[in-house]
Design a protein around this motif. Structure first.
Motif, PDB file in Angstrom:
ATOM      1  N   ILE A   1       1.937  -4.062  -6.798  1.00  0.00           N
ATOM      2  CA  ILE A   1       3.383  -3.911  -6.623  1.00  0.00           C
ATOM      3  C   ILE A   1       3.672  -3.117  -5.355  1.00  0.00           C
ATOM      4  N   LEU A   2       4.517  -3.679  -4.497  1.00  0.00           N
ATOM      5  CA  LEU A   2       5.058  -2.938  -3.362  1.00  0.00           C
ATOM      6  C   LEU A   2       6.394  -2.385  -3.822  1.00  0.00           C
ATOM      7  N   ASN A   3       6.452  -1.069  -4.010  1.00  0.00           N
ATOM      8  CA  ASN A   3       7.625  -0.423  -4.585  1.00  0.00           C
ATOM      9  C   ASN A   3       8.511   0.159  -3.492  1.00  0.00           C
ATOM     10  N   LEU A   4       9.697  -0.408  -3.330  1.00  0.00           N
ATOM     11  CA  LEU A   4      10.658   0.084  -2.348  1.00  0.00           C
ATOM     12  C   LEU A   4      11.781   0.868  -3.009  1.00  0.00           C
ATOM     13  N   SER A   5      11.624   1.128  -4.299  1.00  0.00           N
ATOM     14  CA  SER A   5      12.595   1.941  -5.028  1.00  0.00           C
ATOM     15  C   SER A   5      12.174   3.405  -4.909  1.00  0.00           C
ATOM     16  N   ALA A   6      13.126   4.277  -4.760  1.00  0.00           N
ATOM     17  CA  ALA A   6      12.824   5.693  -4.523  1.00  0.00           C
ATOM     18  C   ALA A   6      12.497   6.407  -5.829  1.00  0.00           C
ATOM     19  N   CYS A   7      11.345   6.056  -6.413  1.00  0.00           N
ATOM     20  CA  CYS A   7      10.972   6.678  -7.678  1.00  0.00           C
ATOM     21  C   CYS A   7       9.485   6.488  -7.951  1.00  0.00           C
ATOM     22  N   TYR A   8       8.977   7.299  -8.862  1.00  0.00           N
ATOM     23  CA  TYR A   8       7.597   7.166  -9.322  1.00  0.00           C
ATOM     24  C   TYR A   8       7.561   6.121 -10.425  1.00  0.00           C
TER      25      TYR A   8
END
Length: 205
Positions: free
Chosen positions: A172-179
């Motif tokens: 997963i490439l996570n672009l959401s500002a969270c863990y």
């Protein structure tokens, strides 16, 4: 070879090497030395040689790296020797920009499906994909998709990831500002644009 023991920083540089060798190939260059490659990438030659040595023998002393075969070797290492499909979750402005980003083509990465929960976006077309209802995310199980890009608000990201975990997603490439809490079988790379930008003032003279 146990790639798990290779430093993450080395893995992160491998796509940079692949891009460089791919461009050199289009320029019809047959070989390149580690010094020339280092100058091109603003790295140092020993670092390049060390990175590549983790994966076996590359190049010939005094001759350099053969461009075409080295590009092929790196593609194989990164498992990009076959086209890879990704699902994009989030069809907002960020998601739409990602969906049409031309840079994925160099790595044979293809956005194969887009999902969102906004009724105004469901059914619209972005690039070659029709945005689908997030409630139908499990349809990707039959599509041989193992990569996901997350471009959703932070407060909904975890619930989306929980659904992706049930769909055989492995990266997963996570672009959401969270863990994100994920099973050990899933690799997450998080890019927080605000945090990255927030580091730059420190280096300002």
């Amino acid at each position: 070879m146990n790639y798990q023991k290779i430093p993450d920083e080395t893995i992160k540089r491998m796509p940079m090497y692949l891009r460089a060798f791919s461009i050199l190939k289009t320029e019809n260059q047959d070989t390149i030395s580690s010094s020339q490659l280092a100058e091109r990438l603003h790295l140092n030659p020993p670092q390049i040689r060390k990175d590549l040595s983790y994966f076996g023998a590359f190049g010939t002393r005094g001759v350099g790296y053969p461009v075409a075969s080295t590009a092929d070797q790196i593609r194989g290492i990164l498992k990009l020797d076959v086209p890879q499909k990704a699902v994009l979750v989030g069809a907002g402005r960020l998601g739409a920009a990602i969906a049409e980003y031309p840079g994925f083509a160099l790595f044979d990465l293809n956005i194969a499906a887009i999902f969102d929960n906004d009724p105004s976006k469901i059914g619209t077309k972005i690039g070659t994909n029709i945005v689908e209802d997030i409630e139908k995310i499990d349809t990707i199980k039959a599509c041989d998709i193992h990569l996901a890009i997350l471009a959703v608000p932070a407060d909904t990201a975890q619930s989306v990831v929980d659904g992706l975990a049930d769909c055989h997603i492995k990266g997963i490439l996570n672009l959401s500002a969270c863990y994100l809490a994920v099973p050990k079988s899933i690799k997450v790379v998080t890019i927080d644009l605000a945090m990255e930008l927030g580091t730059l003032p420190y280096y300002m003279m």
